[in-house]
Design a protein around this motif. Sequence first.
Motif, mmCIF file in Angstrom:
data_model
loop_
_atom_site.group_PDB
_atom_site.id
_atom_site.type_symbol
_atom_site.label_atom_id
_atom_site.label_comp_id
_atom_site.label_asym_id
_atom_site.label_seq_id
_atom_site.Cartn_x
_atom_site.Cartn_y
_atom_site.Cartn_z
ATOM 1 N N PRO A 25 0.825 -1.209 0.000
ATOM 2 C CA PRO A 25 0.000 0.000 0.000
ATOM 3 C C PRO A 25 0.858 1.257 0.000
ATOM 4 O O PRO A 25 1.834 1.348 0.748
ATOM 5 C CB PRO A 25 -0.811 -0.120 1.295
ATOM 6 N N VAL A 26 0.515 2.182 -0.866
ATOM 7 C CA VAL A 26 1.218 3.464 -0.950
ATOM 8 C C VAL A 26 0.183 4.570 -1.086
ATOM 9 O O VAL A 26 -0.915 4.357 -1.583
ATOM 10 C CB VAL A 26 2.211 3.510 -2.134
ATOM 11 N N THR A 27 0.565 5.768 -0.650
ATOM 12 C CA THR A 27 -0.358 6.900 -0.727
ATOM 13 C C THR A 27 0.195 8.058 -1.544
ATOM 14 O O THR A 27 -0.555 8.790 -2.169
ATOM 15 C CB THR A 27 -0.713 7.408 0.687
ATOM 16 N N GLU A 28 1.496 8.218 -1.551
ATOM 17 C CA GLU A 28 2.122 9.350 -2.237
ATOM 18 C C GLU A 28 2.816 8.894 -3.516
ATOM 19 O O GLU A 28 3.458 7.842 -3.523
ATOM 20 C CB GLU A 28 3.160 10.012 -1.326
ATOM 21 N N PRO A 29 2.741 9.672 -4.602
ATOM 22 C CA PRO A 29 3.390 9.291 -5.861
ATOM 23 C C PRO A 29 4.899 9.065 -5.737
ATOM 24 O O PRO A 29 5.428 8.136 -6.352
ATOM 25 C CB PRO A 29 3.091 10.464 -6.791
ATOM 26 N N VAL A 30 5.583 9.860 -4.944
ATOM 27 C CA VAL A 30 7.037 9.682 -4.783
ATOM 28 C C VAL A 30 7.325 8.352 -4.106
ATOM 29 O O VAL A 30 8.201 7.592 -4.531
ATOM 30 C CB VAL A 30 7.657 10.860 -3.985
ATOM 31 N N GLN A 31 6.572 8.062 -3.065
ATOM 32 C CA GLN A 31 6.706 6.784 -2.369
ATOM 33 C C GLN A 31 6.372 5.630 -3.313
ATOM 34 O O GLN A 31 7.049 4.599 -3.326
ATOM 35 C CB GLN A 31 5.767 6.761 -1.159
ATOM 36 N N ALA A 32 5.348 5.800 -4.126
ATOM 37 C CA ALA A 32 4.932 4.756 -5.069
ATOM 38 C C ALA A 32 6.003 4.508 -6.130
ATOM 39 O O ALA A 32 6.284 3.360 -6.478
ATOM 40 C CB ALA A 32 3.620 5.159 -5.735
ATOM 41 N N ALA A 33 6.606 5.571 -6.649
ATOM 42 C CA ALA A 33 7.660 5.416 -7.654
ATOM 43 C C ALA A 33 8.852 4.671 -7.065
ATOM 44 O O ALA A 33 9.421 3.785 -7.715
ATOM 45 C CB ALA A 33 8.093 6.787 -8.180
ATOM 46 N N ARG A 34 9.205 4.996 -5.851
ATOM 47 C CA ARG A 34 10.309 4.317 -5.176
ATOM 48 C C ARG A 34 9.986 2.838 -4.971
ATOM 49 O O ARG A 34 10.806 1.964 -5.232
ATOM 50 C CB ARG A 34 10.586 5.002 -3.843
ATOM 51 N N GLN A 35 8.768 2.556 -4.532
ATOM 52 C CA GLN A 35 8.347 1.166 -4.311
ATOM 53 C C GLN A 35 8.317 0.388 -5.619
ATOM 54 O O GLN A 35 8.754 -0.757 -5.679
ATOM 55 C CB GLN A 35 6.960 1.135 -3.654
ATOM 56 N N LEU A 36 7.837 1.020 -6.676
ATOM 57 C CA LEU A 36 7.792 0.371 -7.993
ATOM 58 C C LEU A 36 9.192 -0.001 -8.461
ATOM 59 O O LEU A 36 9.424 -1.124 -8.935
ATOM 60 C CB LEU A 36 7.105 1.282 -9.013
ATOM 61 N N ARG A 37 10.136 0.908 -8.330
ATOM 62 C CA ARG A 37 11.516 0.620 -8.730
ATOM 63 C C ARG A 37 12.088 -0.546 -7.919
ATOM 64 O O ARG A 37 12.748 -1.425 -8.467
ATOM 65 C CB ARG A 37 12.397 1.862 -8.572
ATOM 66 N N THR A 38 11.829 -0.553 -6.626
ATOM 67 C CA THR A 38 12.321 -1.634 -5.766
ATOM 68 C C THR A 38 11.740 -2.974 -6.206
ATOM 69 O O THR A 38 12.466 -3.973 -6.304
ATOM 70 C CB THR A 38 11.955 -1.360 -4.290
ATOM 71 N N LEU A 39 10.454 -3.011 -6.483
ATOM 72 C CA LEU A 39 9.814 -4.253 -6.914
ATOM 73 C C LEU A 39 10.336 -4.701 -8.274
ATOM 74 O O LEU A 39 10.615 -5.884 -8.484
ATOM 75 C CB LEU A 39 8.292 -4.080 -6.974
ATOM 76 N N ALA A 40 10.456 -3.750 -9.202
ATOM 77 C CA ALA A 40 10.905 -4.084 -10.563
ATOM 78 C C ALA A 40 12.334 -4.594 -10.573
ATOM 79 O O ALA A 40 12.680 -5.460 -11.389
ATOM 80 C CB ALA A 40 10.770 -2.855 -11.462
#
Length: 107
Positions: A25-40
């Motif tokens: 779960p993410v709420t902020e776009p910056v946090q989401a972009a960071r999480q996406l990169r980590t997952l990818a």
Amino acid sequence: MYRVAVIGDRDSIYGFAALGLDVFPVTEPVQAARQLRTLAEGEYAVIYITEALAAQLATELEHYRSARLPAIIPIPGVSGNTGMGILNVKKSVEQAVGSDIIFNNGN
């Protein structure tokens, strides 16, 4: 072994945990972009992302569009379906086949 992740707002993705998918779960776009990169960059072959979040991360997602892995697939969230998911499928089919083969009755 590859894994499957779901990223988006908590209300939209929490049910996927019951299916055995890893939810982030993410709420902020910056946090989401960071999480996406980590997952990818990790061991995830498929990443489902809510359409609302995908719209906010369009530039980031474009980076992964031509990559073999991970497959990043927009899904509707609790706020409803924006049509982004089917539009991305249509674009992928057009790219693979070289033509629009999905007809929408003139729409």
